[in-house]
Design an enzyme around this catalytic site. Structure first.
Site, PDB file in Angstrom:
ATOM      1  N   ASN A   1      12.686  -6.875  -6.248  1.00 45.23           N
ATOM      2  CA  ASN A   1      12.153  -8.193  -6.611  1.00 45.23           C
ATOM      3  C   ASN A   1      11.505  -8.022  -7.979  1.00 45.23           C
ATOM      4  O   ASN A   1      10.430  -7.429  -8.081  1.00 45.23           O
ATOM      5  CB  ASN A   1      11.129  -8.643  -5.552  1.00 45.23           C
TER       6      ASN A   1
ATOM      7  N   LYS B   1      10.242 -10.175  -9.874  1.00 49.58           N
ATOM      8  CA  LYS B   1       9.125 -11.115 -10.122  1.00 49.58           C
ATOM      9  C   LYS B   1       9.251 -11.702 -11.536  1.00 49.58           C
ATOM     10  O   LYS B   1      10.370 -11.891 -12.007  1.00 49.58           O
ATOM     11  CB  LYS B   1       7.774 -10.434  -9.868  1.00 49.58           C
TER      12      LYS B   1
ATOM     13  N   HIS C   1       7.983 -15.520  -0.224  1.00 47.92           N
ATOM     14  CA  HIS C   1       7.165 -14.415  -0.733  1.00 47.92           C
ATOM     15  C   HIS C   1       5.691 -14.834  -0.722  1.00 47.92           C
ATOM     16  O   HIS C   1       5.371 -15.987  -0.977  1.00 47.92           O
ATOM     17  CB  HIS C   1       7.606 -14.042  -2.152  1.00 47.92           C
TER      18      HIS C   1
ATOM     19  N   GLU D   1       3.456 -14.457  -2.784  1.00 49.48           N
ATOM     20  CA  GLU D   1       2.994 -15.056  -4.046  1.00 49.48           C
ATOM     21  C   GLU D   1       3.371 -16.534  -4.105  1.00 49.48           C
ATOM     22  O   GLU D   1       2.636 -17.357  -4.655  1.00 49.48           O
ATOM     23  CB  GLU D   1       3.579 -14.265  -5.227  1.00 49.48           C
TER      24      GLU D   1
ATOM     25  N   GLU E   1       5.894  -7.855   4.385  1.00 43.28           N
ATOM     26  CA  GLU E   1       5.110  -7.421   3.220  1.00 43.28           C
ATOM     27  C   GLU E   1       3.638  -7.737   3.466  1.00 43.28           C
ATOM     28  O   GLU E   1       3.220  -8.892   3.291  1.00 43.28           O
ATOM     29  CB  GLU E   1       5.581  -8.157   1.957  1.00 43.28           C
TER      30      GLU E   1
ATOM     31  N   GLY F   1       1.506  -4.659  -4.825  1.00 44.83           N
ATOM     32  CA  GLY F   1       1.022  -4.419  -6.184  1.00 44.83           C
ATOM     33  C   GLY F   1      -0.319  -3.712  -6.242  1.00 44.83           C
ATOM     34  O   GLY F   1      -0.944  -3.637  -7.288  1.00 44.83           O
TER      35      GLY F   1
ATOM     36  N   SER G   1       3.985  -1.837  -2.372  1.00 47.77           N
ATOM     37  CA  SER G   1       3.748  -0.511  -2.961  1.00 47.77           C
ATOM     38  C   SER G   1       4.682   0.558  -2.400  1.00 47.77           C
ATOM     39  O   SER G   1       4.307   1.728  -2.270  1.00 47.77           O
ATOM     40  CB  SER G   1       2.277  -0.098  -2.811  1.00 47.77           C
TER      41      SER G   1
HETATM   42  P1  13P Z   1       5.161  -3.987  -5.149  1.00 52.35           P
HETATM   43  O1  13P Z   1       6.279  -3.062  -4.750  1.00 52.35           O
HETATM   44  O2  13P Z   1       4.954  -4.074  -6.620  1.00 52.35           O
HETATM   45  O3  13P Z   1       3.909  -3.722  -4.367  1.00 52.35           O
HETATM   46  O4  13P Z   1       5.643  -5.462  -4.717  1.00 52.35           O
HETATM   47  C1  13P Z   1       6.160  -5.663  -3.465  1.00 52.35           C
HETATM   48  C2  13P Z   1       6.725  -7.026  -3.405  1.00 52.35           C
HETATM   49  O5  13P Z   1       5.998  -7.996  -3.463  1.00 52.35           O
HETATM   50  C3  13P Z   1       8.183  -7.163  -3.309  1.00 52.35           C
HETATM   51  O6  13P Z   1       8.531  -8.464  -3.016  1.00 52.35           O
END
Ligand code: 13P
Length: 249
Positions: free
Chosen positions: A9, A11, A94, A96, A166, A172, A212
């Site tokens: 992803n 982002k 997601h 976010e 997740e 992150g 992560s």
């Molecule tokens: P990270 O791997 O940067 O923690 O992000 C995970 C994520 O949100 C994948 O959709």
């Protein structure tokens, strides 16, 4: 049986040119992945068409799609538009999107149906906040997200989905769920799917871990019986680390 999957992803990262270069690097390194894992890159909308030209073994996904079919929704990108680029997957729900863009379970349920109607495979994200885990509510939270977002689908449609667990506190942050925490909740998720759709559907559903996950910890996470791969953020922005993760089964 269910597929092993590693999905990146990206982002809101990379310009178009940087994204094409990254996709080319991922595709080149993907040739060295000898297991049968499905490798997917989910890119910003602006990159889909060009990235598609750079990949073959690697599959393409978007990070979102609209909850409406078409029309006067300035700035939105529909599921049919995503499909028309050659993308086959779309991340929906997601954390976010849920947190920053106020996407409710009801909105996400509409997106899932539109994605399926356009032959896109939704990668549907669920996961609890730190406060919810600390209050011992994490199992209830993920079950509620499954139920409200997905459980009015037919068994046939549900069988087309990929689920990504997740935990929001791991995204992150560098704070990965332990292997035991991941296995425990993935098992709960699979049991909830089995209770609704039966064991066969549950056994055939790929459940990815995200948060992560990187080239150092992927092998331990993926060794769990109910962890079928990963949804990778930061570590998907470097082709080598992303492909090392794909080799971690
Ligand atoms: P990270 O791997 O940067 O923690 O992000 C995970 C994520 O949100 C994948 O959709």
């Amino acid at each position: 049986m269910r597929k092993k999957i590693v999905a990146g992803n990206w982002k809101m990262n990379t310009t178009l040119q940087e994204g094409v270069k990254l996709a080319q690097e991922v595709e080149a390194l993907a040739a060295s992945v000898s297991n049968d894992a499905l490798i997917i890159v989910c890119t910003p909308f602006t990159h889909l068409t060009e990235v598609k030209k750079s990949i073959k073994k690697v599959k393409l996904g978007a990070e979102n799609c609209a909850a409406e079919v078409s029309g006067a929704y300035t700035g939105e990108v529909s599921a049919s538009m995503v499909a028309s680029t050659g993308a086959e997957y779309v991340i929906i729900g997601h954390s976010e999107r849920r947190a920053y863009y106020h996407e409710t379970d009801e909105i996400l349920a509409k997106k899932v149906k539109l994605a399926l109607a356009n032959n896109l495979t939704p990668i549907f994200c669920i996961g609890e906040l730190l406060s919810e885990r600390e209050a011992g509510k994490h199992f209830d939270v993920v079950k509620s997200q499954l139920e409200k977002g997905l459980f009015d689908l037919s068994a046939e449609d549900f069988g087309k989905l990929v689920i990504a667990y997740e935990p929001v506190w791991a995204i992150g942050t560098g704070k990965t769920a332990t292997s035991a925490q991941a296995q425990e909740i993935h098992k709960v998720i699979r049991e909830a799917i089995a209770a609704k759709y039966g064991k066969t559907v549950a056994d055939n559903t790929s459940i990815l871990y995200g948060g992560s996950c990187n080239d150092k910890n992927a092998a331990e996470l993926f060794a769990n019986p109910d962890v079928d791969g990963g949804l990778i953020g930061g570590a998907a922005l470097k082709a080598e680390s992303f492909i090392t993760i794909a080799k971690s089964f």
